[in-house]
Write a protein that holds these residues in place. Structure first.
Motif, PDB file in Angstrom:
ATOM      1  N   LEU A  21      19.673  65.266  42.078  1.00 47.76           N
ATOM      2  CA  LEU A  21      20.169  66.556  41.618  1.00 47.76           C
ATOM      3  C   LEU A  21      20.541  67.399  42.820  1.00 47.76           C
ATOM      4  N   GLY A  22      21.636  68.138  42.733  1.00 47.31           N
ATOM      5  CA  GLY A  22      21.932  69.004  43.854  1.00 47.31           C
ATOM      6  C   GLY A  22      23.334  69.553  43.926  1.00 47.31           C
ATOM      7  N   SER A  23      23.639  70.139  45.069  1.00 43.60           N
ATOM      8  CA  SER A  23      24.921  70.759  45.334  1.00 43.60           C
ATOM      9  C   SER A  23      25.395  70.382  46.723  1.00 43.60           C
ATOM     10  N   ALA A  24      26.689  70.535  46.962  1.00 42.69           N
ATOM     11  CA  ALA A  24      27.245  70.322  48.298  1.00 42.69           C
ATOM     12  C   ALA A  24      28.350  71.326  48.544  1.00 42.69           C
ATOM     13  N   LEU A  25      28.445  71.747  49.769  1.00 43.04           N
ATOM     14  CA  LEU A  25      29.450  72.709  50.193  1.00 43.04           C
ATOM     15  C   LEU A  25      30.414  72.018  51.139  1.00 43.04           C
ATOM     16  N   GLY A  26      31.719  72.273  50.960  1.00 37.09           N
ATOM     17  CA  GLY A  26      32.698  71.623  51.813  1.00 37.09           C
ATOM     18  C   GLY A  26      33.899  72.491  52.088  1.00 37.09           C
ATOM     19  N   TYR A  27      34.799  71.954  52.890  1.00 41.70           N
ATOM     20  CA  TYR A  27      36.029  72.676  53.204  1.00 41.70           C
ATOM     21  C   TYR A  27      37.158  71.666  53.385  1.00 41.70           C
ATOM     22  N   ASN A  28      38.271  71.895  52.671  1.00 41.26           N
ATOM     23  CA  ASN A  28      39.470  71.082  52.825  1.00 41.26           C
ATOM     24  C   ASN A  28      40.407  71.771  53.810  1.00 41.26           C
ATOM     25  N   PHE A  29      40.634  71.151  54.953  1.00 40.37           N
ATOM     26  CA  PHE A  29      41.490  71.744  55.980  1.00 40.37           C
ATOM     27  C   PHE A  29      42.969  71.607  55.643  1.00 40.37           C
ATOM     28  N   SER A  30      43.286  70.607  54.826  1.00 42.65           N
ATOM     29  CA  SER A  30      44.671  70.386  54.416  1.00 42.65           C
ATOM     30  C   SER A  30      44.659  69.595  53.116  1.00 42.65           C
ATOM     31  N   HIS A  31      45.848  69.200  52.647  1.00 44.18           N
ATOM     32  CA  HIS A  31      45.923  68.367  51.448  1.00 44.18           C
ATOM     33  C   HIS A  31      45.380  66.964  51.695  1.00 44.18           C
ATOM     34  N   HIS A  32      45.176  66.620  52.981  1.00 49.26           N
ATOM     35  CA  HIS A  32      44.799  65.247  53.309  1.00 49.26           C
ATOM     36  C   HIS A  32      43.432  65.104  53.967  1.00 49.26           C
ATOM     37  N   PHE A  33      42.833  66.186  54.461  1.00 51.16           N
ATOM     38  CA  PHE A  33      41.572  66.058  55.190  1.00 51.16           C
ATOM     39  C   PHE A  33      40.581  67.132  54.755  1.00 51.16           C
ATOM     40  N   GLY A  34      39.340  66.697  54.507  1.00 46.26           N
ATOM     41  CA  GLY A  34      38.283  67.626  54.125  1.00 46.26           C
ATOM     42  C   GLY A  34      36.934  67.137  54.614  1.00 46.26           C
ATOM     43  N   ILE A  35      35.949  68.018  54.555  1.00 41.70           N
ATOM     44  CA  ILE A  35      34.585  67.694  54.977  1.00 41.70           C
ATOM     45  C   ILE A  35      33.613  68.393  54.044  1.00 41.70           C
ATOM     46  N   ASP A  36      32.483  67.782  53.755  1.00 42.84           N
ATOM     47  CA  ASP A  36      31.432  68.461  52.996  1.00 42.84           C
ATOM     48  C   ASP A  36      30.074  67.921  53.396  1.00 42.84           C
ATOM     49  N   ALA A  37      29.023  68.596  52.944  1.00 46.92           N
ATOM     50  CA  ALA A  37      27.667  68.224  53.334  1.00 46.92           C
ATOM     51  C   ALA A  37      26.690  68.586  52.227  1.00 46.92           C
ATOM     52  N   GLY A  38      25.591  67.845  52.148  1.00 45.89           N
ATOM     53  CA  GLY A  38      24.580  68.104  51.129  1.00 45.89           C
ATOM     54  C   GLY A  38      23.259  67.450  51.482  1.00 45.89           C
ATOM     55  N   ALA A  94      18.114  62.035  52.472  1.00 46.49           N
ATOM     56  CA  ALA A  94      18.741  62.156  53.779  1.00 46.49           C
ATOM     57  C   ALA A  94      19.901  63.164  53.733  1.00 46.49           C
ATOM     58  N   PHE A  95      19.904  64.079  54.685  1.00 44.78           N
ATOM     59  CA  PHE A  95      21.029  65.008  54.820  1.00 44.78           C
ATOM     60  C   PHE A  95      22.282  64.208  55.144  1.00 44.78           C
ATOM     61  N   PHE A  96      23.407  64.530  54.474  1.00 48.80           N
ATOM     62  CA  PHE A  96      24.635  63.781  54.709  1.00 48.80           C
ATOM     63  C   PHE A  96      25.809  64.716  54.943  1.00 48.80           C
ATOM     64  N   THR A  97      26.804  64.184  55.625  1.00 49.62           N
ATOM     65  CA  THR A  97      28.100  64.850  55.734  1.00 49.62           C
ATOM     66  C   THR A  97      29.177  63.808  55.540  1.00 49.62           C
ATOM     67  N   ASP A  98      30.243  64.187  54.831  1.00 50.80           N
ATOM     68  CA  ASP A  98      31.350  63.293  54.533  1.00 50.80           C
ATOM     69  C   ASP A  98      32.633  63.815  55.167  1.00 50.80           C
ATOM     70  N   LEU A  99      33.336  62.957  55.859  1.00 48.00           N
ATOM     71  CA  LEU A  99      34.676  63.235  56.368  1.00 48.00           C
ATOM     72  C   LEU A  99      35.653  62.476  55.480  1.00 48.00           C
ATOM     73  N   ARG A 100      36.567  63.182  54.814  1.00 53.71           N
ATOM     74  CA  ARG A 100      37.374  62.574  53.760  1.00 53.71           C
ATOM     75  C   ARG A 100      38.869  62.665  54.063  1.00 53.71           C
ATOM     76  N   LEU A 101      39.572  61.575  53.769  1.00 56.09           N
ATOM     77  CA  LEU A 101      41.025  61.516  53.870  1.00 56.09           C
ATOM     78  C   LEU A 101      41.600  61.163  52.514  1.00 56.09           C
ATOM     79  N   ASN A 102      42.779  61.700  52.189  1.00 53.89           N
ATOM     80  CA  ASN A 102      43.390  61.450  50.894  1.00 53.89           C
ATOM     81  C   ASN A 102      44.906  61.458  51.048  1.00 53.89           C
ATOM     82  N   TYR A 103      45.550  60.329  50.702  1.00 56.12           N
ATOM     83  CA  TYR A 103      47.001  60.207  50.805  1.00 56.12           C
ATOM     84  C   TYR A 103      47.560  59.624  49.507  1.00 56.12           C
ATOM     85  N   PRO A 104      47.741  60.477  48.481  1.00 60.63           N
ATOM     86  CA  PRO A 104      48.310  59.992  47.219  1.00 60.63           C
ATOM     87  C   PRO A 104      49.801  59.699  47.374  1.00 60.63           C
TER      88      PRO A 104
END
Length: 325
Positions: free
Chosen positions: A80-97, A124-134
């Motif tokens: 159970l939980g929440s995560a906060l993140g930020y999308n820097f562009s349409h293709h790159f974002g980061i979040d953590a929880g 375990a504390f995590f952070t995700d670096l995400r890429l997206n190219y539809p």
């Protein structure tokens, strides 16, 4: 999926303004956001980004809350939980929880180990670096997950090591049908929306999941087959067998028993200790743009284990984007 998020956002905004501020504070502190808000099938970079947002990520802050888990004959694992993140562009974002786990052990384990129930604990504390190219020709998304050993190893909430996973997803839509392939590599086997394992692992492995999704509207259906291919030395840490004063903590030496997590807190062995394969099926329903409900099934062939999973997710990103309607 095809939906209009405006009525949902108006509903959640109305509900939010009726709740005390304390409830919001609690929601923001709930650890353990599951990556399915940007898709979690079977890893942090699955089908969601391209399917739900053909233009890519929406730049700006993101916030999500989710409760999910799996139940099987070897126990129940929920987070159970929440995560906060930020999308820097349409293709790159980061979040953590930071996940908060709820674990129950079956009576077959508790019979021989009265302290077996792992109960509640922070993971375990995590952070995700995400890429997206539809793309119309081929959708591609990927994610790198990094974790810190913040959880209690005796409860199976941490490997006591920092971990990493690199996950990739590709799909192509043929009308309402979307064949997809997920492939990833890391030093731990990640949970999926289909299978929250009754144990965690530490050791190099590759994970694959391939299948098809049928998405005619608010409902979607998926079916796939998965494979976990480890190599080198592996460590398995049980989530359902707690190490106590009167119980054996370590399986002792190298073991080939894949079900050692039911009789010992920590097991070590070669690659075959973690090797796994099977199939998944899932149903996902979005009654509103910000709400996601799902039910999933997974069958592990080597473990001869059926797992039944659920997920309830709420996208709260509109709270951080008041100008978006």
């Amino acid at each position: 999926m095809k939906y209009n998020s405006e009525p949902a956002e108006k509903f959640w905004k109305s509900l939010f303004h009726r709740l005390p501020l304390a409830v919001l504070v609690i929601a923001l502190r709930l650890p353990g956001f599951c990556p399915s808000l940007f898709a979690q099938s079977p890893n942090p970079a699955a089908t969601g980004p391209a399917r739900d947002n053909p233009g890519g990520f929406t730049p700006g802050w993101t916030l999500g809350t989710r409760f999910e888990g799996s139940y099987s004959g070897d126990g129940g694992v929920y987070d159970l939980g929440s995560a906060l993140g930020y999308n820097f562009s349409h293709h790159f974002g980061i979040d953590a929880g930071l996940p908060l786990y709820f674990v129950s052990s079956p009576s077959t384990i508790k019979k021989n180990n009265s302290g077996a129930v792992s109960g509640i604990g922070v993971g375990a504390f995590f952070t995700d670096l995400r890429l997206n190219y539809p793309s119309k020709s081929l959708n591609y998304s990927s994610a790198i997950r990094l974790t810190a050993p913040t959880g209690d190893t005796k409860k199976g909430f941490s490997t006591s090591h920092a971990t990493w996973n690199f996950a990739n997803h590709i799909d192509h839509a043929f009308g309402d049908f979307s064949p997809f392939l997920d492939a990833g590599v890391g030093n731990t086997v990640m949970d999926t929306r289909f299978f929250h394992r009754p144990f965690i692992t530490f050791g190099y492995n590759a994970q694959f999941n391939g299948g098809v999704e049928y998405d005619p509207g608010n409902f979607s259906f998926s079916a796939s087959a998965y494979d976990v291919a480890p190599w080198g030395n592996q460590t398995v840490i049980s989530r359902v067998f707690r190490c106590g004063a009167s119980t054996k903590c370590n399986a002792g030496g190298a073991t080939k028993n894949r079900r050692s997590f039911t009789t010992a807190s920590v097991s070590a062995g070669a690659a075959d200790l973690v090797r796994d394969n099977g199939f998944n099926a899932g149903i996902d329903y979005k009654p509103a743009g910000s709400l996601d409900l799902e039910f999933d099934f997974s069958r592990s062939v080597p473990l001869q284990l059926n797992s039944y999973s659920f997920g309830i997710g709420i996208d709260l990103s509109w709270l951080l984007r008041p100008h978006v309607h």
